[in-house]
Design a protein around this motif. Structure first.
Motif, PDB file in Angstrom:
ATOM      1  N   GLU A 275      30.686  84.893  26.938  1.00  0.00           N
ATOM      2  CA  GLU A 275      29.492  85.800  26.353  1.00  0.00           C
ATOM      3  C   GLU A 275      28.783  85.197  25.410  1.00  0.00           C
ATOM      4  O   GLU A 275      27.566  85.272  25.466  1.00  0.00           O
ATOM      5  N   TRP A 276      29.479  84.401  24.469  1.00  0.00           N
ATOM      6  CA  TRP A 276      28.761  83.739  23.502  1.00  0.00           C
ATOM      7  C   TRP A 276      27.780  82.749  23.924  1.00  0.00           C
ATOM      8  O   TRP A 276      26.610  82.586  23.616  1.00  0.00           O
TER       9      TRP A 276
ATOM     10  N   SER B   5      26.802  82.556  26.960  1.00  0.00           N
ATOM     11  CA  SER B   5      25.678  83.165  27.817  1.00  0.00           C
ATOM     12  C   SER B   5      24.580  83.575  26.872  1.00  0.00           C
ATOM     13  O   SER B   5      23.243  83.307  27.326  1.00  0.00           O
ATOM     14  N   SER B   6      24.654  84.072  25.772  1.00  0.00           N
ATOM     15  CA  SER B   6      23.744  84.396  24.624  1.00  0.00           C
ATOM     16  C   SER B   6      22.918  83.240  24.273  1.00  0.00           C
ATOM     17  O   SER B   6      21.774  83.310  24.065  1.00  0.00           O
ATOM     18  N   LEU B   7      23.963  82.271  24.093  1.00  0.00           N
ATOM     19  CA  LEU B   7      23.115  81.252  23.259  1.00  0.00           C
ATOM     20  C   LEU B   7      22.272  80.507  24.271  1.00  0.00           C
ATOM     21  O   LEU B   7      20.910  79.970  24.111  1.00  0.00           O
TER      22      LEU B   7
ATOM     23  N   SER C  52      20.543  82.008  26.750  1.00  0.00           N
ATOM     24  CA  SER C  52      19.393  82.654  27.017  1.00  0.00           C
ATOM     25  C   SER C  52      18.677  82.493  25.837  1.00  0.00           C
ATOM     26  O   SER C  52      17.281  82.573  25.911  1.00  0.00           O
ATOM     27  N   THR C  53      19.173  82.312  24.439  1.00  0.00           N
ATOM     28  CA  THR C  53      18.226  82.467  23.452  1.00  0.00           C
ATOM     29  C   THR C  53      17.485  80.732  23.785  1.00  0.00           C
ATOM     30  O   THR C  53      16.270  81.042  23.277  1.00  0.00           O
TER      31      THR C  53
ATOM     32  N   GLN D  41      14.714  81.136  26.157  1.00  0.00           N
ATOM     33  CA  GLN D  41      13.456  82.058  25.672  1.00  0.00           C
ATOM     34  C   GLN D  41      12.758  81.157  24.464  1.00  0.00           C
ATOM     35  O   GLN D  41      11.459  81.196  24.650  1.00  0.00           O
TER      36      GLN D  41
END
Length: 343
Positions: A123-124, A126-128, A130-131, A134
Motif C-alpha cells: 500500500e505504501w 502504491s501510494s508513493l 501515485s504521488t 502526479q
C-alpha cells in the motif's frame, strides 16, 4: 448612501477588475505614460517641442531601454529556460527508473515478510508511486502551460508598447475629458484625488518591484549555494509564482524538494525546503510593511486588503485589494467620504 452612489461604486469596482484582467496591457501602459509625463514636459519646455514629438521621443527612449534590458538579462534567462525544458524528459525518465527500482526492491521484500507487513508495504509503495506520477504530470502540465502562453505574451507586449505611445500622445486630453464628467465645483477635489492616487499607485508599484527584487536575490543565492543548475531561470519562475499569497512558492519548491528527497538527494531536497520557508517568512513579514509605507496605509490595512482581495477574486485581488484601499484613502484626503457616525 443613495442607490446611485452604490451603483457607481459597483461599476467602478467592475471596471477596476476588468482593467487588471483583460485590460492589463492598457493599465500598465497608462502607468508608464504617467511615469513618462514629467519627461514629456521637460522636452516641451526646455527644447520647445510639441507634445507629439516629445511623447514620441520619451516613449521611444523607454522602448529602447526596455528592449536593452530584455536583451541583456532575458537572453541568459531564456537560454537557461530552454536548457531546463530540454532536460525535463530526462527528469521524467529518472523518476520512472526510480519507481521501477523501488518496485523491484519491494517484490524482493514481499517474499520474506509476514502477510500483514507485505500488504502495508504494498500500500505504501502504491501510494508513493501515485504521488510521483502526479508530481510528474503536474510538472509536465506546467511546462506545456508556460509554452502555450508565449504567443499570448508576445501579443501582450506589442499591445503594451503601442498603448504606451498612444497614452503618451493623449494623456493631457484624457485627463480633461475625465474631469469634464464632474461639475465645475467638484473638479478641484477630483484633480486632488487623481494626484494622490498617482503617488500611491507609483508607491505600490515601487513596493512590488522591491519585493520581487529581494525575493529574486534570496532565491538566486539559495539556489547557487545548493549548486542547482539554471539558478537564474528558476529564480525568475519563483518570483512569478510568488505572486500567489500564502505559500505561493510552495507550488514550485515543495514538489521539487519532495521528489529529490524520495530519490535520495537529501541535501538539495532539505535545502529547497529551507529556501521555501525563508522566502515565505520573508514575504509575510516584510510585504505588509513595505507596501504600507509605499502607498501610505498601515501595515495591517495592507495585509487585510491583500488577503480579502485574494479570497474574493483570486490572484487579481492581490493587486485589486490594495488599490481599492488606495482609492478610498485618496478620496478621503481630498475631502470626500467624510461621513461620521452619530449616536
Amino acid at each position: 448612501m443613495s442607490v446611485k452612489a452604490i451603483l457607481s461604486i459597483a461599476v467602478a469596482l467592475l471596471l477596476l477588475y476588468l482593467m487588471f484582467t483583460v485590460g492589463a496591457p492598457f493599465l500598465l501602459a497608462l502607468v508608464i505614460a504617467i511615469f513618462l509625463e514629467p519627461l514629456n514636459k521637460l522636452f516641451m519646455q526646455k527644447f520647445k517641442m510639441n507634445r507629439l514629438f516629445a511623447a514620441t521621443l520619451s516613449s521611444s527612449l523607454f522602448t529602447l531601454i526596455l528592449l536593452g534590458a530584455i536583451a541583456l538579462l532575458g537572453v541568459k534567462i531564456v537560454a537557461e529556460l530552454i536548457a531546463f525544458f530540454q532536460k525535463v524528459p530526462l527528469y521524467f525518465d529518472n523518476a520512472s527508473s526510480y519507481v521501477d527500482q523501488l518496485m523491484q526492491n519491494a517484490n524482493l521484500l514481499y517474499e520474506n515478510l509476514p502477510p500483514d507487513a507485505a500488504a502495508a508495504l504494498e500500500e505504501w509503495v502504491s501510494s508513493l508511486t501515485s504521488t510521483i506520477t502526479q508530481m510528474a504530470g503536474s510538472l509536465s502540465k506546467s511546462v506545456v502551460s508556460i509554452a502555450s502562453t508565449l504567443p499570448g505574451m508576445f501579443i501582450f507586449f506589442i499591445v503594451f508598447l503601442v498603448a504606451v505611445y498612444m497614452f503618451s500622445f493623449s494623456l493631457n486630453t484624457m485627463k480633461q475629458s475625465f474631469l469634464s464628467f464632474f461639475e465645475e465645483k467638484s473638479r478641484p477635489q477630483v484633480d486632488q484625488v487623481l494626484t494622490n492616487l498617482k503617488k500611491s499607485i507609483f508607491g505600490f508599484i515601487r513596493s512590488q518591484f522591491i519585493l520581487s527584487a529581494l525575493t529574486y536575490i534570496i532565491s538566486f543565492v539559495g539556489l547557487l549555494i545548493l549548486g542547482v543548475k539554471f539558478p537564474m531561470a528558476i529564480a525568475l519562475l519563483i518570483i512569478v509564482v510568488d505572486i500567489l499569497p500564502i505559500l505561493g512558492t510552495g507550488s514550485v519548491l515543495v514538489p521539487w524538494a519532495a521528489f529529490l528527497l524520495l530519490t535520495g538527494d537529501n541535501y538539495t531536497g532539505i535545502g529547497l525546503l529551507v529556501l521555501f520557508l525563508v522566502i515565505t517568512v520573508f514575504r509575510r513579514i516584510v510585504e505588509p510593511k513595505i507596501l504600507g509605507d509605499s502607498i501610505g496605509i498601515g501595515a495591517l490595512s495592507a495585509l487585510i486588503s491583500l488577503y480579502v482581495g485574494f479570497k474574493l477574486v483570486g490572484v487579481v485581488g492581490v493587486f485589486l485589494g490594495p488599490l481599492v484601499v488606495i482609492i478610498y484613502m485618496a478620496a478621503r484626503q481630498a475631502g470626500l467620504f467624510q461621513t461620521k457616525i452619530k449616536l
